[in-house]
Design an enzyme around this catalytic site. Structure first.
Site, PDB file in Angstrom:
ATOM      1  N   TRP A 181      45.414  38.590  24.921  1.00  0.00           N
ATOM      2  CA  TRP A 181      45.519  37.123  24.860  1.00  0.00           C
ATOM      3  C   TRP A 181      46.959  36.638  25.052  1.00  0.00           C
ATOM      4  O   TRP A 181      47.185  35.442  25.233  1.00  0.00           O
ATOM      5  CB  TRP A 181      45.002  36.611  23.503  1.00  0.00           C
ATOM      6  N   LYS A 182      47.908  37.536  24.946  1.00  0.00           N
ATOM      7  CA  LYS A 182      49.329  37.174  25.035  1.00  0.00           C
ATOM      8  C   LYS A 182      49.650  36.054  24.020  1.00  0.00           C
ATOM      9  O   LYS A 182      49.072  36.043  22.931  1.00  0.00           O
ATOM     10  CB  LYS A 182      49.703  36.772  26.463  1.00  0.00           C
TER      11      LYS A 182
ATOM     12  N   GLU B 184      49.524  48.984  35.180  1.00  0.00           N
ATOM     13  CA  GLU B 184      49.582  47.559  35.489  1.00  0.00           C
ATOM     14  C   GLU B 184      50.725  47.290  36.461  1.00  0.00           C
ATOM     15  O   GLU B 184      51.880  47.123  36.030  1.00  0.00           O
ATOM     16  CB  GLU B 184      49.796  46.752  34.206  1.00  0.00           C
TER      17      GLU B 184
ATOM     18  N   SER C 204      45.403  40.870  37.308  1.00  0.00           N
ATOM     19  CA  SER C 204      44.506  39.901  37.958  1.00  0.00           C
ATOM     20  C   SER C 204      43.090  40.427  38.128  1.00  0.00           C
ATOM     21  O   SER C 204      42.427  40.173  39.134  1.00  0.00           O
ATOM     22  CB  SER C 204      45.083  39.452  39.306  1.00  0.00           C
TER      23      SER C 204
ATOM     24  N   GLY D 150      44.264  40.136  31.225  1.00  0.00           N
ATOM     25  CA  GLY D 150      45.074  39.059  30.666  1.00  0.00           C
ATOM     26  C   GLY D 150      44.351  37.726  30.768  1.00  0.00           C
ATOM     27  O   GLY D 150      43.472  37.407  29.960  1.00  0.00           O
ATOM     28  N   GLY D 151      44.685  36.956  31.787  1.00  0.00           N
ATOM     29  CA  GLY D 151      44.149  35.599  31.943  1.00  0.00           C
ATOM     30  C   GLY D 151      42.640  35.493  31.765  1.00  0.00           C
ATOM     31  O   GLY D 151      42.144  34.601  31.061  1.00  0.00           O
TER      32      GLY D 151
HETATM   33  C1  PEP Z   1      48.090  41.746  31.478  1.00  0.00           C
HETATM   34  O1  PEP Z   1      48.914  40.932  31.091  1.00  0.00           O
HETATM   35  O2  PEP Z   1      47.995  42.857  30.912  1.00  0.00           O
HETATM   36  C2  PEP Z   1      47.265  41.380  32.630  1.00  0.00           C
HETATM   37  C3  PEP Z   1      46.590  42.316  33.228  1.00  0.00           C
HETATM   38  O3  PEP Z   1      47.269  40.054  32.986  1.00  0.00           O
HETATM   39  P1  PEP Z   1      46.356  39.344  34.106  1.00  0.00           P
HETATM   40  O4  PEP Z   1      44.971  39.915  33.976  1.00  0.00           O
HETATM   41  O5  PEP Z   1      46.424  37.896  33.792  1.00  0.00           O
HETATM   42  O6  PEP Z   1      46.964  39.694  35.420  1.00  0.00           O
END
Ligand code: PEP
Length: 248
Positions: free
Chosen positions: A10-11, A166, A212, A233-234
């Site tokens: 969730w950051k 990542e 993403s 993430g998002g």
């Molecule tokens: C993350 O922050 O670990 C991530 C994968 O973000 P997102 O899915 O938004 O790219």
């Protein structure tokens, strides 16, 4: 058989009530899921979320920890404190912490030790920047991140570590690595682990992809031989998207 895992990061998002609502919806919609599902929330929500998740399939993670267990470190949280809450996991080495908090592989190795010493499992994140990929140093870079981060661990300790590849250029950018790029890197990661710990440990290590990841690409990504799920993430902030990825 290695674990298939989907973890939501969730950051610095969601106030407490929003986090409670999201957590309850995920619990309600994933009771039949066989994959391990983890939510990683801001520190101040963790105690509440651990309580909500008791007796469910959902596991809770912190997004960071300090490398010392106690002392004069204003604003920090130790792994002893996290373990005391009944947490399952801690994310260590997220690229945002590497970039904004100057976290090095050697500091991350100390954080991993601190987590394992408290019986917390670790999601260890690493990955290359766009410049590093363009310069064709991404395989060596990832090897170094792994070597310096975890190669001091015993084979037994490695069973408590989940890897998350990542690529920095794919995080929060909407640009996903192709499934071929992801499989190629995950196979490399498994080979790096094999070179130190042998194939049994490597074959039992879960390697997640993050960057993403969304409902439209998760099935393709997760069907790659060496991809054992995702760090999201998002898309983990929206229940329908996250649950659809969990079920991909
Ligand atoms: C993350 O922050 O670990 C991530 C994968 O973000 P997102 O899915 O938004 O790219």
């Amino acid at each position: 058989m290695r674990k298939q895992i989907v973890a939501g990061n969730w950051k610095m998002n969601k106030n407490l009530q929003e986090g409670i609502d999201l957590c309850k919806s995920i619990i309600a919609l994933t009771s039949e899921v066989t994959r391990e599902v983890i939510i990683s929330a801001p520190y101040i929500h963790l105690a509440t979320l651990v309580d909500l998740c008791k007796g469910t399939n959902l596991k809770v993670a912190a997004q960071n920890c300090h490398h010392k267990q106690s002392g004069a470190y204003t604003g920090e949280v130790s792994t002893a404190m996290l373990a005391d809450l009944g947490l399952d996991y801690v994310i260590i080495g997220h690229s945002e912490r590497r970039a904004f908090n100057a976290e090095t592989n050697s500091l991350l190795a100390e954080k991993i030790d601190a987590a394992l010493s408290q019986n917390l499992k670790v999601i260890y994140c690493f990955g290359e920047t766009l410049e590093e990929r363009k310069s064709n140093v991404h395989f060596d870079l990832v090897r170094t991140q792994i070597t310096e981060g975890v190669f001091h661990l015993s084979a037994e300790q490695m069973t408590k570590v989940v890897f998350a590849y990542e690529p920095v250029w794919a995080i929060g950018t909407g640009e996903t690595a192709s499934s071929e790029q992801v499989q190629e890197m995950h196979a490399h990661i498994r080979q790096v682990i094999t070179s130190k710990y042998g194939s049994e440990v490597a074959q039992n290590t879960s390697i997640l992809y993050g960057g993403s990841c969304k409902p439209s690409n998760s099935t393709d990504l997760f069907s790659q031989t060496d991809v054992d799920g995702g760090l999201i993430g998002g898309a983990s902030l929206k229940v329908t998207d996250f649950v659809s990825i969990i079920k991909a």
